[in-house]
Scaffold this motif. Sequence first.
Motif, PDB file in Angstrom:
ATOM      1  N   UNK A  14       0.830  -1.208   0.000  1.00 48.66           N
ATOM      2  CA  UNK A  14       0.000   0.000   0.000  1.00 48.66           C
ATOM      3  C   UNK A  14       0.866   1.260   0.000  1.00 48.66           C
ATOM      4  N   UNK A  15       2.013   1.207   0.666  1.00 50.41           N
ATOM      5  CA  UNK A  15       2.884   2.381   0.724  1.00 50.41           C
ATOM      6  C   UNK A  15       3.467   2.697  -0.648  1.00 50.41           C
ATOM      7  N   UNK A  16       3.899   1.675  -1.368  1.00 49.59           N
ATOM      8  CA  UNK A  16       4.430   1.880  -2.720  1.00 49.59           C
ATOM      9  C   UNK A  16       3.350   2.445  -3.637  1.00 49.59           C
ATOM     10  N   UNK A  17       2.129   1.931  -3.501  1.00 53.71           N
ATOM     11  CA  UNK A  17       1.022   2.426  -4.314  1.00 53.71           C
ATOM     12  C   UNK A  17       0.759   3.900  -3.998  1.00 53.71           C
ATOM     13  N   UNK A  18       0.744   4.246  -2.716  1.00 48.89           N
ATOM     14  CA  UNK A  18       0.527   5.655  -2.340  1.00 48.89           C
ATOM     15  C   UNK A  18       1.661   6.546  -2.839  1.00 48.89           C
ATOM     16  N   UNK A  19       2.881   6.037  -2.826  1.00 51.22           N
ATOM     17  CA  UNK A  19       4.003   6.824  -3.351  1.00 51.22           C
ATOM     18  C   UNK A  19       3.844   7.031  -4.855  1.00 51.22           C
ATOM     19  N   UNK A  20       3.336   6.040  -5.554  1.00 50.30           N
ATOM     20  CA  UNK A  20       3.064   6.194  -6.992  1.00 50.30           C
ATOM     21  C   UNK A  20       1.969   7.231  -7.225  1.00 50.30           C
ATOM     22  N   UNK A  21       0.938   7.197  -6.380  1.00 42.91           N
ATOM     23  CA  UNK A  21      -0.119   8.203  -6.521  1.00 42.91           C
ATOM     24  C   UNK A  21       0.404   9.599  -6.173  1.00 42.91           C
ATOM     25  N   UNK A  22       1.352   9.669  -5.254  1.00 44.45           N
ATOM     26  CA  UNK A  22       1.955  10.956  -4.913  1.00 44.45           C
ATOM     27  C   UNK A  22       2.725  11.521  -6.120  1.00 44.45           C
ATOM     28  N   UNK A  23       3.350  10.644  -6.886  1.00 45.51           N
ATOM     29  CA  UNK A  23       4.021  11.082  -8.116  1.00 45.51           C
ATOM     30  C   UNK A  23       2.997  11.652  -9.096  1.00 45.51           C
ATOM     31  N   UNK A  24       1.859  10.973  -9.234  1.00 46.25           N
ATOM     32  CA  UNK A  24       0.790  11.489 -10.109  1.00 46.25           C
ATOM     33  C   UNK A  24       0.280  12.832  -9.597  1.00 46.25           C
ATOM     34  N   UNK A  25       0.245  12.978  -8.287  1.00 46.46           N
ATOM     35  CA  UNK A  25      -0.170  14.252  -7.696  1.00 46.46           C
ATOM     36  C   UNK A  25       0.824  15.352  -8.058  1.00 46.46           C
ATOM     37  N   UNK A  26       2.108  15.049  -7.977  1.00 51.27           N
ATOM     38  CA  UNK A  26       3.115  16.063  -8.301  1.00 51.27           C
ATOM     39  C   UNK A  26       3.080  16.443  -9.780  1.00 51.27           C
TER      40      UNK A  26
END
Length: 115
Positions: A14-26
Amino acid sequence: LMQFHWWDYNDDEYLRVMQSMQELQSEGKIRNLALTNFDTERMEVMAAAGITLASNQVAYSILDRRPAVRMAPFCARHGCKLLTYGTLLGGLLSESFIGRGRSTNPGTSQGKYLD
């Protein structure tokens, strides 16, 4: 608002997935990252990894006050909002149940308070 739910905490991807979504956010593809039904421990892990959470959607009522113990203080410190559901216990605290017998087939919301 991108709300994210993870079913199995034994799988810490879940943490890796959230980090990927954070990249999409940036990249401007997601405005706000949010959670549904995450516990405080996992929220703390995400905060430590630098992930800013807009909200967490959780059950919270006068009978189920678990979020008040650790989650609400965490959210207050981190600017994360709580989006709550189940406030009326699946309708059990509304007038619609006055004078009615117990349902033989309660929905998921009601069932968790009747079992």
